[in-house]
Write a protein that holds these residues in place. Structure first.
Motif, mmCIF file in Angstrom:
data_model
loop_
_atom_site.group_PDB
_atom_site.id
_atom_site.type_symbol
_atom_site.label_atom_id
_atom_site.label_comp_id
_atom_site.label_asym_id
_atom_site.label_seq_id
_atom_site.Cartn_x
_atom_site.Cartn_y
_atom_site.Cartn_z
ATOM 1 N N ILE A 45 0.857 -1.180 0.000
ATOM 2 C CA ILE A 45 0.000 0.000 0.000
ATOM 3 C C ILE A 45 0.896 1.234 0.000
ATOM 4 C CG2 ILE A 45 -1.818 1.272 1.199
ATOM 5 C CD1 ILE A 45 -2.571 -1.377 2.572
ATOM 6 N N GLN A 46 0.860 1.996 -1.083
ATOM 7 C CA GLN A 46 1.666 3.212 -1.171
ATOM 8 C C GLN A 46 0.787 4.420 -0.887
ATOM 9 O OE1 GLN A 46 3.742 3.994 -4.906
ATOM 10 N NE2 GLN A 46 5.481 4.743 -3.735
ATOM 11 N N LYS A 47 1.208 5.216 0.099
ATOM 12 C CA LYS A 47 0.459 6.403 0.494
ATOM 13 C C LYS A 47 1.233 7.653 0.101
ATOM 14 C CE LYS A 47 -1.908 4.025 4.273
ATOM 15 N NZ LYS A 47 -2.254 4.051 5.718
ATOM 16 N N GLN A 48 0.770 8.803 0.579
ATOM 17 C CA GLN A 48 1.353 10.071 0.158
ATOM 18 C C GLN A 48 2.845 10.159 0.484
ATOM 19 O OE1 GLN A 48 -0.393 12.266 -1.598
ATOM 20 N NE2 GLN A 48 1.339 13.651 -1.858
ATOM 21 N N THR A 49 3.221 9.788 1.696
ATOM 22 C CA THR A 49 4.620 9.927 2.109
ATOM 23 C C THR A 49 5.249 8.617 2.567
ATOM 24 O OG1 THR A 49 3.946 10.520 4.369
ATOM 25 C CG2 THR A 49 4.286 12.328 2.803
ATOM 26 N N THR A 50 4.487 7.548 2.605
ATOM 27 C CA THR A 50 5.018 6.273 3.082
ATOM 28 C C THR A 50 4.507 5.126 2.222
ATOM 29 O OG1 THR A 50 3.176 5.916 4.623
ATOM 30 C CG2 THR A 50 5.116 7.085 5.475
ATOM 31 N N THR A 51 5.169 4.001 2.360
ATOM 32 C CA THR A 51 4.708 2.757 1.752
ATOM 33 C C THR A 51 4.675 1.686 2.828
ATOM 34 O OG1 THR A 51 5.574 3.270 -0.449
ATOM 35 C CG2 THR A 51 5.211 0.951 0.061
ATOM 36 N N LYS A 52 3.567 0.966 2.899
ATOM 37 C CA LYS A 52 3.430 -0.127 3.853
ATOM 38 C C LYS A 52 3.416 -1.442 3.089
ATOM 39 C CE LYS A 52 0.502 -2.048 7.505
ATOM 40 N NZ LYS A 52 -0.751 -1.905 8.286
ATOM 41 N N LYS A 96 18.354 8.088 -11.441
ATOM 42 C CA LYS A 96 17.497 9.084 -12.093
ATOM 43 C C LYS A 96 18.157 10.458 -12.161
ATOM 44 C CE LYS A 96 13.277 9.772 -11.347
ATOM 45 N NZ LYS A 96 12.032 10.120 -10.624
ATOM 46 N N GLY A 97 19.289 10.615 -11.479
ATOM 47 C CA GLY A 97 19.994 11.882 -11.521
ATOM 48 C C GLY A 97 20.029 12.644 -10.217
ATOM 49 N N ALA A 98 19.430 12.099 -9.161
ATOM 50 C CA ALA A 98 19.456 12.779 -7.867
ATOM 51 C C ALA A 98 20.876 12.808 -7.316
ATOM 52 C CB ALA A 98 18.526 12.075 -6.880
ATOM 53 N N GLN A 99 21.235 13.900 -6.656
ATOM 54 C CA GLN A 99 22.556 14.005 -6.051
ATOM 55 C C GLN A 99 22.643 13.235 -4.740
ATOM 56 O OE1 GLN A 99 25.325 15.499 -7.470
ATOM 57 N NE2 GLN A 99 23.893 15.445 -9.202
ATOM 58 N N ARG A 100 21.499 13.026 -4.112
ATOM 59 C CA ARG A 100 21.486 12.326 -2.827
ATOM 60 C C ARG A 100 20.174 11.570 -2.690
ATOM 61 N NH1 ARG A 100 20.145 12.897 2.665
ATOM 62 N NH2 ARG A 100 21.773 12.142 4.085
ATOM 63 N N ALA A 101 20.241 10.414 -2.068
ATOM 64 C CA ALA A 101 19.037 9.621 -1.807
ATOM 65 C C ALA A 101 19.086 9.111 -0.379
ATOM 66 C CB ALA A 101 18.945 8.454 -2.782
ATOM 67 N N SER A 102 17.973 9.185 0.312
ATOM 68 C CA SER A 102 17.915 8.722 1.695
ATOM 69 C C SER A 102 16.519 8.178 1.985
ATOM 70 C CB SER A 102 18.240 9.864 2.661
ATOM 71 O OG SER A 102 18.209 9.415 4.006
ATOM 72 N N TYR A 103 16.467 6.956 2.466
ATOM 73 C CA TYR A 103 15.200 6.327 2.836
ATOM 74 C C TYR A 103 15.380 5.600 4.164
ATOM 75 C CZ TYR A 103 13.824 7.157 -1.997
ATOM 76 O OH TYR A 103 13.533 7.754 -3.199
ATOM 77 N N ALA A 104 14.320 5.576 4.940
ATOM 78 C CA ALA A 104 14.334 4.858 6.211
ATOM 79 C C ALA A 104 13.158 3.892 6.239
ATOM 80 C CB ALA A 104 14.250 5.830 7.388
ATOM 81 N N GLY A 105 13.266 2.897 7.093
ATOM 82 C CA GLY A 105 12.192 1.923 7.207
ATOM 83 C C GLY A 105 12.189 1.265 8.567
ATOM 84 N N HIS A 138 5.334 -6.498 9.215
ATOM 85 C CA HIS A 138 4.768 -5.218 8.803
ATOM 86 C C HIS A 138 5.941 -4.268 8.553
ATOM 87 C CE1 HIS A 138 0.597 -6.323 9.997
ATOM 88 N NE2 HIS A 138 1.247 -7.099 10.847
ATOM 89 N N ILE A 139 6.151 -3.909 7.300
ATOM 90 C CA ILE A 139 7.291 -3.090 6.893
ATOM 91 C C ILE A 139 6.774 -1.733 6.425
ATOM 92 C CG2 ILE A 139 9.260 -2.921 5.318
ATOM 93 C CD1 ILE A 139 9.039 -6.040 5.060
ATOM 94 N N ARG A 140 7.357 -0.674 6.966
ATOM 95 C CA ARG A 140 6.958 0.676 6.562
ATOM 96 C C ARG A 140 8.193 1.443 6.101
ATOM 97 N NH1 ARG A 140 2.274 3.375 7.293
ATOM 98 N NH2 ARG A 140 1.545 1.781 8.755
ATOM 99 N N LEU A 141 8.073 2.136 4.960
ATOM 100 C CA LEU A 141 9.181 2.857 4.345
ATOM 101 C C LEU A 141 8.820 4.316 4.127
ATOM 102 C CD1 LEU A 141 9.816 0.257 1.514
ATOM 103 C CD2 LEU A 141 11.076 0.377 3.665
ATOM 104 N N THR A 142 9.826 5.189 4.173
ATOM 105 C CA THR A 142 9.616 6.611 3.875
ATOM 106 C C THR A 142 9.715 6.817 2.365
ATOM 107 O OG1 THR A 142 11.974 7.042 4.209
ATOM 108 C CG2 THR A 142 10.508 7.373 6.106
ATOM 109 N N CYS A 143 8.844 6.166 1.662
ATOM 110 C CA CYS A 143 8.817 6.203 0.200
ATOM 111 C C CYS A 143 7.366 6.383 -0.212
ATOM 112 C CB CYS A 143 9.396 4.901 -0.359
ATOM 113 S SG CYS A 143 9.183 4.677 -2.125
ATOM 114 N N GLY A 144 7.011 7.590 -0.660
ATOM 115 C CA GLY A 144 5.619 7.886 -0.968
ATOM 116 C C GLY A 144 5.351 8.007 -2.452
#
Length: 205
Positions: A43-50, A120-129, A144-150
């Motif tokens: 389930i992908q939401k606005q700011t997170t993915t579960k 994709k060309g980003a200078q920096r990438a950071s995700y937490a889960g 139950h896994i939650r990521l800061t990927c919206g």
């Protein structure tokens, strides 16, 4: 390597529309089954993915995969540098030798998300889960896994998932006989572990 994920609700005869296509954005919520290894409810939401991950066999811990570090060094060495926040304060390169399968999935996905964003060309990438489990309430092997990927990352999540699943298939099949037949149980029946991955463009790790 593309991995086809079969929807849980699908019949034995599948159309092209029922297969996971990594080049497309995920629908708001989808359920898939990956061979006889695990199922995913995404389930992908606005700011997170579960992601709800349910293992389809007995073992839930990497202790039954004695060559786990060697496998990761061969296929995805940078995942060993992801940050890990666990009760013992162990780096992921040590924690991975005796961690829950869902937690391993989380860290691999974090690494592939960063790689995809940098590509994709980003200078920096950071995700937490974080990965939670409670087998006093849920079936054993459910995570139950939650990521800061919206939704802003809706274009890279399918590709990162595709690569994560392909690698998990390699890892889980490596010692398939003891993995599927052993009755040993490791670790607590409930818990929480967190991970984070940050990368700079052109960084080696």
């Amino acid at each position: 390597m593309n991995t086809q994920l079969l929807p849980l609700s699908s019949q034995s005869s599948l159309s092209d529309n029922s297969l996971f296509q990594p080049q497309n954005a995920l629908p708001a919520g989808q359920q898939y089954i990956v061979e006889n290894l695990f199922s995913l409810d995404i389930i992908q939401k606005q700011t997170t993915t579960k992601i709800i991950m349910q293992l389809l066999y007995n073992q839930v811990n990497t202790r039954d995969i004695p060559h786990i570090v060697a496998l990761l060094e061969e296929h995805l060495p940078n995942v060993l540098y992801t940050q890990c926040f666990n009760d013992d304060g162990l780096p992921f390169s040590v924690e991975v030798k005796h961690t829950e399968i869902g937690h391993l999935f989380e860290h691999i996905l974090l690494e592939y998300l960063c790689q995809a964003k940098i590509a994709k060309g980003a200078q920096r990438a950071s995700y937490a889960g974080n990965t939670k489990w409670n087998w006093l309430r849920d079936p054993r092997g459910k995570f139950h896994i939650r990521l800061t990927c919206g939704v802003k990352d809706a274009d890279i999540l399918p590709l990162a998932l595709d690569k994560t699943i392909a690698l998990m298939k390699i890892i889980l099949a490596f010692h398939q006989t003891p993995l599927f037949t052993s009755k040993r149980q490791y670790g607590p029946k409930n818990g929480l572990k967190n991970g984070k991955r940050s990368r700079e463009n052109n960084a080696s790790i």
